[in-house]
Motif scaffolding. Structure first.
Motif, PDB file in Angstrom:
ATOM      1  N   CYS A   5      -2.662  -7.554   2.052  1.00  0.00           N
ATOM      2  CA  CYS A   5      -4.009  -6.963   2.049  1.00  0.00           C
ATOM      3  C   CYS A   5      -4.972  -7.821   2.872  1.00  0.00           C
ATOM      4  O   CYS A   5      -5.875  -7.302   3.519  1.00  0.00           O
ATOM      5  CB  CYS A   5      -4.506  -6.781   0.620  1.00  0.00           C
ATOM      6  SG  CYS A   5      -3.736  -5.359  -0.208  1.00  0.00           S
ATOM      7  N   ILE A  60      -4.272  -7.012   6.498  1.00  0.00           N
ATOM      8  CA  ILE A  60      -4.808  -5.660   6.731  1.00  0.00           C
ATOM      9  C   ILE A  60      -6.322  -5.748   6.939  1.00  0.00           C
ATOM     10  O   ILE A  60      -6.875  -5.175   7.874  1.00  0.00           O
ATOM     11  CB  ILE A  60      -4.502  -4.730   5.531  1.00  0.00           C
ATOM     12  CG1 ILE A  60      -3.014  -4.454   5.413  1.00  0.00           C
ATOM     13  CG2 ILE A  60      -5.319  -3.450   5.584  1.00  0.00           C
ATOM     14  CD1 ILE A  60      -2.442  -3.520   6.435  1.00  0.00           C
ATOM     15  N   ALA A  61      -6.991  -6.491   6.053  1.00  0.00           N
ATOM     16  CA  ALA A  61      -8.451  -6.622   6.134  1.00  0.00           C
ATOM     17  C   ALA A  61      -8.871  -7.247   7.460  1.00  0.00           C
ATOM     18  O   ALA A  61      -9.820  -6.784   8.098  1.00  0.00           O
ATOM     19  CB  ALA A  61      -8.979  -7.441   4.961  1.00  0.00           C
ATOM     20  N   ILE A  85     -12.611  -5.063   1.601  1.00  0.00           N
ATOM     21  CA  ILE A  85     -11.424  -4.383   2.132  1.00  0.00           C
ATOM     22  C   ILE A  85     -10.178  -4.845   1.374  1.00  0.00           C
ATOM     23  O   ILE A  85      -9.332  -4.029   1.009  1.00  0.00           O
ATOM     24  CB  ILE A  85     -11.280  -4.639   3.652  1.00  0.00           C
ATOM     25  CG1 ILE A  85     -12.467  -4.022   4.394  1.00  0.00           C
ATOM     26  CG2 ILE A  85      -9.963  -4.052   4.166  1.00  0.00           C
ATOM     27  CD1 ILE A  85     -12.562  -4.424   5.845  1.00  0.00           C
ATOM     28  N   GLU A 120     -10.181  -3.214  -2.072  1.00  0.00           N
ATOM     29  CA  GLU A 120      -9.807  -1.798  -1.993  1.00  0.00           C
ATOM     30  C   GLU A 120      -8.310  -1.646  -1.721  1.00  0.00           C
ATOM     31  O   GLU A 120      -7.642  -0.804  -2.316  1.00  0.00           O
ATOM     32  CB  GLU A 120     -10.617  -1.099  -0.895  1.00  0.00           C
ATOM     33  CG  GLU A 120     -10.389   0.381  -0.811  1.00  0.00           C
ATOM     34  CD  GLU A 120     -10.854   1.146  -2.040  1.00  0.00           C
ATOM     35  OE1 GLU A 120     -10.298   2.233  -2.296  1.00  0.00           O
ATOM     36  OE2 GLU A 120     -11.756   0.667  -2.750  1.00  0.00           O
ATOM     37  N   CYS A 121      -7.779  -2.470  -0.860  1.00  0.00           N
ATOM     38  CA  CYS A 121      -6.350  -2.437  -0.541  1.00  0.00           C
ATOM     39  C   CYS A 121      -5.519  -2.714  -1.793  1.00  0.00           C
ATOM     40  O   CYS A 121      -4.572  -1.990  -2.096  1.00  0.00           O
ATOM     41  CB  CYS A 121      -6.045  -3.463   0.555  1.00  0.00           C
ATOM     42  SG  CYS A 121      -4.281  -3.639   0.945  1.00  0.00           S
ATOM     43  N   LYS A 122      -5.899  -3.745  -2.528  1.00  0.00           N
ATOM     44  CA  LYS A 122      -5.149  -4.093  -3.742  1.00  0.00           C
ATOM     45  C   LYS A 122      -5.260  -2.991  -4.784  1.00  0.00           C
ATOM     46  O   LYS A 122      -4.305  -2.713  -5.509  1.00  0.00           O
ATOM     47  CB  LYS A 122      -5.636  -5.429  -4.289  1.00  0.00           C
ATOM     48  CG  LYS A 122      -5.187  -6.597  -3.424  1.00  0.00           C
ATOM     49  CD  LYS A 122      -5.655  -7.923  -3.969  1.00  0.00           C
ATOM     50  CE  LYS A 122      -5.139  -9.060  -3.095  1.00  0.00           C
ATOM     51  NZ  LYS A 122      -5.586 -10.373  -3.572  1.00  0.00           N
ATOM     52  N   GLU A 155      -5.618   0.229  -4.157  1.00  0.00           N
ATOM     53  CA  GLU A 155      -4.803   1.363  -3.698  1.00  0.00           C
ATOM     54  C   GLU A 155      -3.309   1.086  -3.825  1.00  0.00           C
ATOM     55  O   GLU A 155      -2.520   2.012  -3.946  1.00  0.00           O
ATOM     56  CB  GLU A 155      -5.129   1.704  -2.232  1.00  0.00           C
ATOM     57  CG  GLU A 155      -6.497   2.297  -2.029  1.00  0.00           C
ATOM     58  CD  GLU A 155      -6.632   3.692  -2.611  1.00  0.00           C
ATOM     59  OE1 GLU A 155      -5.631   4.429  -2.677  1.00  0.00           O
ATOM     60  OE2 GLU A 155      -7.748   4.023  -3.029  1.00  0.00           O
ATOM     61  N   PRO A 166      -0.939   0.134  -1.530  1.00  0.00           N
ATOM     62  CA  PRO A 166      -0.210   0.942  -0.541  1.00  0.00           C
ATOM     63  C   PRO A 166       1.231   0.465  -0.359  1.00  0.00           C
ATOM     64  O   PRO A 166       1.573  -0.676  -0.656  1.00  0.00           O
ATOM     65  CB  PRO A 166      -1.018   0.717   0.739  1.00  0.00           C
ATOM     66  CG  PRO A 166      -1.649  -0.612   0.549  1.00  0.00           C
ATOM     67  CD  PRO A 166      -1.932  -0.732  -0.914  1.00  0.00           C
ATOM     68  N   MET A 188       1.085  -0.011   5.097  1.00  0.00           N
ATOM     69  CA  MET A 188       0.455  -1.230   5.605  1.00  0.00           C
ATOM     70  C   MET A 188       0.895  -1.514   7.048  1.00  0.00           C
ATOM     71  O   MET A 188       0.091  -1.920   7.883  1.00  0.00           O
ATOM     72  CB  MET A 188       0.774  -2.397   4.681  1.00  0.00           C
ATOM     73  CG  MET A 188       0.130  -2.226   3.304  1.00  0.00           C
ATOM     74  SD  MET A 188       0.603  -3.494   2.134  1.00  0.00           S
ATOM     75  CE  MET A 188      -0.633  -4.740   2.508  1.00  0.00           C
ATOM     76  N   VAL A 238      -1.059   0.740   9.365  1.00  0.00           N
ATOM     77  CA  VAL A 238      -2.412   0.224   9.638  1.00  0.00           C
ATOM     78  C   VAL A 238      -2.352  -0.917  10.648  1.00  0.00           C
ATOM     79  O   VAL A 238      -3.150  -0.972  11.587  1.00  0.00           O
ATOM     80  CB  VAL A 238      -3.104  -0.236   8.341  1.00  0.00           C
ATOM     81  CG1 VAL A 238      -4.396  -0.973   8.640  1.00  0.00           C
ATOM     82  CG2 VAL A 238      -3.380   0.959   7.443  1.00  0.00           C
ATOM     83  N   MET A 287      -2.578   5.445   2.765  1.00  0.00           N
ATOM     84  CA  MET A 287      -2.769   4.195   2.028  1.00  0.00           C
ATOM     85  C   MET A 287      -2.753   4.374   0.519  1.00  0.00           C
ATOM     86  O   MET A 287      -3.017   3.448  -0.218  1.00  0.00           O
ATOM     87  CB  MET A 287      -4.096   3.539   2.445  1.00  0.00           C
ATOM     88  CG  MET A 287      -4.086   2.985   3.850  1.00  0.00           C
ATOM     89  SD  MET A 287      -2.868   1.678   4.081  1.00  0.00           S
ATOM     90  CE  MET A 287      -3.689   0.326   3.254  1.00  0.00           C
TER      91      MET A 287
END
Length: 115
Positions: free
Chosen positions: A26, A29-30, A69, A72-74, A76, A78, A83, A86, A100
């Motif tokens: 994550c 990704i961020a 970010i 939010e990733c954690k 979700e 995904p 990932m 993205v 995601m």
């Protein structure tokens, strides 16, 4: 003693290799999202009058943070494939096409569509 050092070195190498093969996080990704978004936003901001541009920059600095970010990733949760999608994306539009949603969200959607 040499044998213990060899075992320790082997274990360290194994952990390093596992970390390399674990795929995006994550946090990575961020970082990628921030880089791509800032590049795209910069182009849009250049077209605005100075006062509007300053307001937008201030708002973005407050609302568009790496921590948000990552959070939010954690949330979700995904898949690895999402990932990787993205991370491969070069634009925000391409990122928007990546699914995601986490496994739990997908299962809930499938249950809704069946019933």
């Amino acid at each position: 003693m040499k044998k213990m050092m060899m075992i320790a070195a082997g274990a360290l190498l194994a952990v390093s290799l596992m970390a390399c093969n674990s795929g995006p996080t994550c946090e990575s990704i961020a970082d990628h999202v921030m880089t791509v978004a800032k590049g795209e936003m910069q182009k849009m901001l250049e077209q605005l009058p100075e006062e509007q541009r300053k307001q937008m920059e201030e708002q973005m600095a407050k609302e568009f943070t790496k921590d948000k970010i990552v959070e939010e990733c954690k949330k979700e949760n995904p898949s690895k494939e999402a990932m990787e999608c993205v991370m491969a994306a070069k634009t925000m539009e391409e990122m928007g096409k990546c699914d995601m949603k986490g496994k739990e969200d997908k299962a809930a959607e499938e249950t809704k569509s069946e019933g």
